[in-house]
Design a protein around this motif. Structure first.
Motif, PDB file in Angstrom:
ATOM      1  N   VAL A 265     -19.420  -6.459  -1.454  1.00  3.85           N
ATOM      2  CA  VAL A 265     -18.630  -6.099   0.515  1.00  3.85           C
ATOM      3  C   VAL A 265     -16.993  -6.844  -0.259  1.00  3.85           C
ATOM      4  CG1 VAL A 265     -17.944  -7.064   2.533  1.00  3.85           C
ATOM      5  CG2 VAL A 265     -20.752  -6.035   1.578  1.00  3.85           C
ATOM      6  N   VAL A 266     -17.017  -8.289  -0.897  1.00  2.00           N
ATOM      7  CA  VAL A 266     -16.067  -8.835  -1.140  1.00  2.00           C
ATOM      8  C   VAL A 266     -14.875  -7.793  -2.204  1.00  2.00           C
ATOM      9  CG1 VAL A 266     -15.264 -11.004  -2.378  1.00  2.00           C
ATOM     10  CG2 VAL A 266     -16.629 -11.619  -1.057  1.00  2.00           C
ATOM     11  N   ALA A 267     -15.191  -7.918  -3.036  1.00  2.02           N
ATOM     12  CA  ALA A 267     -14.933  -6.655  -4.080  1.00  2.02           C
ATOM     13  C   ALA A 267     -13.990  -5.309  -3.833  1.00  2.02           C
ATOM     14  CB  ALA A 267     -15.887  -6.602  -5.566  1.00  2.02           C
ATOM     15  N   GLY A 268     -14.709  -4.120  -2.556  1.00  2.00           N
ATOM     16  CA  GLY A 268     -14.676  -3.641  -2.176  1.00  2.00           C
ATOM     17  C   GLY A 268     -13.467  -3.992  -1.012  1.00  2.00           C
ATOM     18  N   GLY A 269     -13.807  -5.575  -0.111  1.00  2.00           N
ATOM     19  CA  GLY A 269     -12.625  -5.331   0.565  1.00  2.00           C
ATOM     20  C   GLY A 269     -11.291  -5.701  -0.004  1.00  2.00           C
ATOM     21  N   VAL A 270     -11.404  -6.633  -1.376  1.00  2.00           N
ATOM     22  CA  VAL A 270     -10.419  -6.866  -1.499  1.00  2.00           C
ATOM     23  C   VAL A 270      -9.578  -6.096  -2.673  1.00  2.00           C
ATOM     24  CG1 VAL A 270      -9.521  -8.329  -4.015  1.00  2.00           C
ATOM     25  CG2 VAL A 270     -10.603  -9.096  -2.945  1.00  2.00           C
ATOM     26  N   ALA A 271     -10.490  -4.729  -2.693  1.00  2.00           N
ATOM     27  CA  ALA A 271      -9.538  -3.659  -3.028  1.00  2.00           C
ATOM     28  C   ALA A 271      -9.038  -2.940  -1.876  1.00  2.00           C
ATOM     29  CB  ALA A 271     -10.760  -2.248  -3.746  1.00  2.00           C
ATOM     30  N   ILE A 272      -9.804  -2.344  -0.889  1.00  2.00           N
ATOM     31  CA  ILE A 272      -8.732  -1.777   0.238  1.00  2.00           C
ATOM     32  C   ILE A 272      -7.656  -2.226   0.655  1.00  2.00           C
ATOM     33  CG2 ILE A 272      -9.947  -1.386   2.170  1.00  2.00           C
ATOM     34  CD1 ILE A 272     -12.421  -0.682   1.993  1.00  2.00           C
ATOM     35  N   VAL A 273      -8.313  -3.886   0.951  1.00  2.00           N
ATOM     36  CA  VAL A 273      -6.596  -4.609   1.555  1.00  2.00           C
ATOM     37  C   VAL A 273      -5.748  -4.419   0.355  1.00  2.00           C
ATOM     38  CG1 VAL A 273      -5.610  -6.844   1.833  1.00  2.00           C
ATOM     39  CG2 VAL A 273      -7.750  -6.517   2.982  1.00  2.00           C
ATOM     40  N   ALA A 274      -5.945  -4.599  -1.096  1.00  2.00           N
ATOM     41  CA  ALA A 274      -4.955  -4.477  -1.553  1.00  2.00           C
ATOM     42  C   ALA A 274      -4.383  -3.340  -1.779  1.00  2.00           C
ATOM     43  CB  ALA A 274      -5.477  -4.715  -3.250  1.00  2.00           C
ATOM     44  N   ALA A 275      -5.007  -2.067  -1.765  1.00  2.00           N
ATOM     45  CA  ALA A 275      -4.293  -0.915  -1.645  1.00  2.00           C
ATOM     46  C   ALA A 275      -3.244  -0.960  -0.129  1.00  2.00           C
ATOM     47  CB  ALA A 275      -5.273   0.368  -1.184  1.00  2.00           C
ATOM     48  N   GLY A 276      -4.050  -1.200   0.862  1.00  2.00           N
ATOM     49  CA  GLY A 276      -3.304  -1.418   2.240  1.00  2.00           C
ATOM     50  C   GLY A 276      -2.288  -1.654   1.848  1.00  2.00           C
ATOM     51  N   VAL A 277      -1.716  -3.618   1.515  1.00  2.00           N
ATOM     52  CA  VAL A 277      -0.886  -3.926   1.447  1.00  2.00           C
ATOM     53  C   VAL A 277       0.192  -3.489   0.499  1.00  2.00           C
ATOM     54  CG1 VAL A 277       0.514  -5.923   0.453  1.00  2.00           C
ATOM     55  CG2 VAL A 277      -1.576  -6.411   1.666  1.00  2.00           C
ATOM     56  N   ALA A 278       0.099  -2.775  -0.613  1.00  2.00           N
ATOM     57  CA  ALA A 278       0.686  -1.817  -1.336  1.00  2.00           C
ATOM     58  C   ALA A 278       1.876  -0.347  -0.653  1.00  2.00           C
ATOM     59  CB  ALA A 278       0.044  -1.404  -2.900  1.00  2.00           C
ATOM     60  N   LEU A 279       0.266  -0.205   0.331  1.00  2.00           N
ATOM     61  CA  LEU A 279       1.363   1.178   0.226  1.00  2.00           C
ATOM     62  C   LEU A 279       2.645   0.532   1.383  1.00  2.00           C
ATOM     63  CD1 LEU A 279      -1.184   3.341   1.579  1.00  2.00           C
ATOM     64  CD2 LEU A 279       0.355   3.902   0.115  1.00  2.00           C
ATOM     65  N   VAL A 280       2.242  -0.617   2.479  1.00  2.00           N
ATOM     66  CA  VAL A 280       2.940  -1.275   3.353  1.00  2.00           C
ATOM     67  C   VAL A 280       4.217  -1.324   2.813  1.00  2.00           C
ATOM     68  CG1 VAL A 280       3.228  -3.244   4.743  1.00  2.00           C
ATOM     69  CG2 VAL A 280       1.042  -1.772   4.942  1.00  2.00           C
ATOM     70  N   LEU A 281       4.096  -2.151   1.063  1.00  2.00           N
ATOM     71  CA  LEU A 281       4.708  -2.680   0.633  1.00  2.00           C
ATOM     72  C   LEU A 281       6.111  -1.825  -0.437  1.00  2.00           C
ATOM     73  CD1 LEU A 281       3.808  -6.178  -1.587  1.00  2.00           C
ATOM     74  CD2 LEU A 281       4.957  -5.672   0.833  1.00  2.00           C
ATOM     75  N   ARG A 282       5.931  -0.661  -0.281  1.00  2.00           N
ATOM     76  CA  ARG A 282       5.980   0.273  -1.121  1.00  2.00           C
ATOM     77  C   ARG A 282       7.794   1.029  -0.525  1.00  2.00           C
ATOM     78  NH1 ARG A 282       6.158   6.234   0.695  1.00  2.00           N
ATOM     79  NH2 ARG A 282       4.261   5.892   2.119  1.00  2.00           N
ATOM     80  N   ALA A 283       7.800   1.552   1.642  1.00  2.00           N
ATOM     81  CA  ALA A 283       9.120   1.290   1.573  1.00  2.00           C
ATOM     82  C   ALA A 283       9.897   0.402   1.729  1.00  2.00           C
ATOM     83  CB  ALA A 283       8.622   1.943   3.259  1.00  2.00           C
ATOM     84  N   PRO A 284      11.691   0.633   2.016  1.00  2.00           N
ATOM     85  CA  PRO A 284      11.965  -0.720   1.909  1.00  2.00           C
ATOM     86  C   PRO A 284      11.718  -1.605   3.663  1.00  2.00           C
ATOM     87  CG  PRO A 284      12.807   1.197   1.958  1.00  2.00           C
ATOM     88  CD  PRO A 284      11.672   2.099   1.882  1.00  2.00           C
ATOM     89  N   GLU A 285      12.018  -2.671   3.274  1.00  2.00           N
ATOM     90  CA  GLU A 285      11.996  -3.021   4.752  1.00  2.00           C
ATOM     91  C   GLU A 285      13.321  -2.646   5.679  1.00  2.00           C
ATOM     92  OE1 GLU A 285       9.812  -6.864   6.993  1.00  2.00           O
ATOM     93  OE2 GLU A 285       9.715  -5.342   5.122  1.00  2.00           O
ATOM     94  N   PRO A 286      12.252  -2.189   7.463  1.00  2.00           N
ATOM     95  CA  PRO A 286      13.382  -2.253   8.155  1.00  2.00           C
ATOM     96  C   PRO A 286      13.367  -2.692   9.052  1.00  2.00           C
ATOM     97  CG  PRO A 286      10.731  -1.167   8.447  1.00  2.00           C
ATOM     98  CD  PRO A 286      10.951  -2.071   7.380  1.00  2.00           C
ATOM     99  N   ALA A 287      14.772  -2.602   9.961  1.00  2.00           N
ATOM    100  CA  ALA A 287      14.563  -3.502  11.135  1.00  2.00           C
ATOM    101  C   ALA A 287      13.987  -4.078  11.689  1.00  2.00           C
ATOM    102  CB  ALA A 287      16.171  -3.355  11.484  1.00  2.00           C
ATOM    103  N   PRO A 288      13.663  -4.910  12.069  1.00  2.00           N
ATOM    104  CA  PRO A 288      12.558  -5.718  13.327  1.00  2.00           C
ATOM    105  C   PRO A 288      12.574  -3.943  14.222  1.00  2.00           C
ATOM    106  CG  PRO A 288      13.916  -6.800  12.997  1.00  2.00           C
ATOM    107  CD  PRO A 288      14.710  -5.969  12.050  1.00  2.00           C
ATOM    108  N   VAL A 289      11.099  -3.939  15.380  1.00  2.00           N
ATOM    109  CA  VAL A 289      10.969  -2.845  15.574  1.00  2.00           C
ATOM    110  C   VAL A 289      11.549  -3.193  17.453  1.00  2.00           C
ATOM    111  CG1 VAL A 289       8.828  -1.539  16.659  1.00  2.00           C
ATOM    112  CG2 VAL A 289       9.479  -2.618  14.192  1.00  2.00           C
ATOM    113  N   ALA A 290      12.186  -2.349  17.609  1.00  2.00           N
ATOM    114  CA  ALA A 290      12.677  -2.221  18.670  1.00  2.00           C
ATOM    115  C   ALA A 290      11.772  -2.046  20.042  1.00  2.00           C
ATOM    116  CB  ALA A 290      13.981  -1.484  19.223  1.00  2.00           C
ATOM    117  N   ILE A 291      11.940  -2.565  21.071  1.00  2.00           N
ATOM    118  CA  ILE A 291      10.632  -2.141  22.436  1.00  2.00           C
ATOM    119  C   ILE A 291      10.388  -0.338  22.683  1.00  2.00           C
ATOM    120  CG2 ILE A 291      12.096  -2.040  24.774  1.00  2.00           C
ATOM    121  CD1 ILE A 291       8.545  -3.561  23.626  1.00  2.00           C
ATOM    122  N   GLU A 292      11.292   0.490  22.349  1.00  2.00           N
ATOM    123  CA  GLU A 292      11.386   1.986  22.186  1.00  2.00           C
ATOM    124  C   GLU A 292      10.544   2.145  21.577  1.00  2.00           C
ATOM    125  OE1 GLU A 292      14.492   0.160  24.966  1.00  2.00           O
ATOM    126  OE2 GLU A 292      14.497   0.012  22.724  1.00  2.00           O
TER     127      GLU A 292
END
Length: 301
Positions: A265-292
């Motif tokens: 569970v720990v090893a699989g969880g680390v892999a899942i979290v690492a994959a998700g964070v890698a996807l989030v970081l692949r895009a340029p940092e956008p501007a802060p999210v507006a309420i709309e």
């Protein structure tokens, strides 16, 4: 303290608080999942409506386009699958596998949103699915707490969450995030109304208290806080901070439910979290999210 720092701390706190959702669902395991979800989304919609009325922001309760309303059906299905997974397998495995959703979102985006499929996305999918397999194969460890059936339900919950968020990005650019959250919860309540009214069950005093915390506090009030915090925090940052939820859920389950955190569970969880964070970081940092703008990935409904 800057608005960005305050918003980031708020989102981190929200994500940590969502770790309690899985524990509450475990305490409500005598109630059918459809009934628990019915009360969760119903109380969430009521809480959001009350907050908007008190804040004199009733204009945010305008009816959104039909495609946004239809997402309430998908929301109901997602939560039923997720809650069923929690009751069928360990909390850690259910939540971690459900958090493969960002990877499936990245796979769906080229088809639904016309985004380009990158090598990072394909690699993240492979790593994430390998992590899921590790969790599923750990079913023989720690007293058999991990169930392959429960992992399958969690995987289905991840896919429905991915469709929910991608379709929200496709059709929900107009209404404010809190408007989408409110009407998704309202429609989900109507979808599950037959289960809430016709299903045979008994709600004890402790059950009622847990349902109130789940629906009013952790879904309604906390959801509004999350949406408000998104105004000063970029979506990339919010996406990474959201991964505090599965970490929180796994640790709380180990501390309060005596669930064993097995190597798989720990090893699989680390892999899942690492994959998700890698996807989030692949895009340029956008501007802060507006309420709309549409809501970023996270348990905001």
């Amino acid at each position: 303290m800057s608005r960005h720092t305050a918003g980031s701390l708020a989102i981190a706190g929200v994500a940590l608080s969502w770790g309690f959702i899985s524990l509450i669902v475990r305490e409500l395991d005598d109630l059918p999942e459809q009934v628990v979800v019915f009360y969760r989304v119903g109380l969430s919609a009521a809480a959001i409506a009350a907050v908007l009325v008190l804040m004199r922001r009733t204009e945010l309760m305008r009816v959104p386009p039909r495609p946004v309303l239809s997402l309430g059906v998908l929301l109901a299905l997602h939560w039923v699958l997720f809650f069923a997974a929690i009751n069928e397998t360990s909390v850690a495995s259910a939540v971690l596998v459900t958090y493969t959703a960002p990877v499936f979102m990245a796979m769906l985006a080229p088809v639904i949103l016309g985004e380009r499929l990158t090598r990072v996305t394909i690699a993240a999918l492979g790593v994430s699915l390998a992590g899921t397999a590790l969790i599923a194969l750990s079913s023989g460890e720690g007293g058999g707490e991990v169930s392959a059936h429960g992992v399958g339900l969690a995987l289905a919950a991840a896919v429905t969450m991915a469709f929910l968020i991608v379709l929200l990005k496709r059709f929900g650019a107009g209404p404010a995030p809190v408007t989408g959250v409110f009407y998704e919860s309202l429609v989900a309540t109507l979808v599950l109304l037959p289960f809430g009214l016709l299903e045979s069950y008994e709600v004890s005093g402790s059950d009622a208290a847990y349902l109130a915390i789940l629906g009013v506090v952790l879904s309604g009030v906390v959801g509004v806080i999350y949406v408000a915090a998104l105004r000063s925090v970029a979506a990339t940052t919010a996406g990474i901070l959201a991964y505090m939820e599965p970490v929180s859920a796994a640790l709380l389950a180990a501390l309060l439910l005596d669930e064993a955190l097995t190597v798989g569970v720990v090893a699989g969880g680390v892999a899942i979290v690492a994959a998700g964070v890698a996807l989030v970081l692949r895009a340029p940092e956008p501007a802060p999210v507006a309420i709309e703008e549409p809501v970023a990935f996270g348990r905001t409904s």
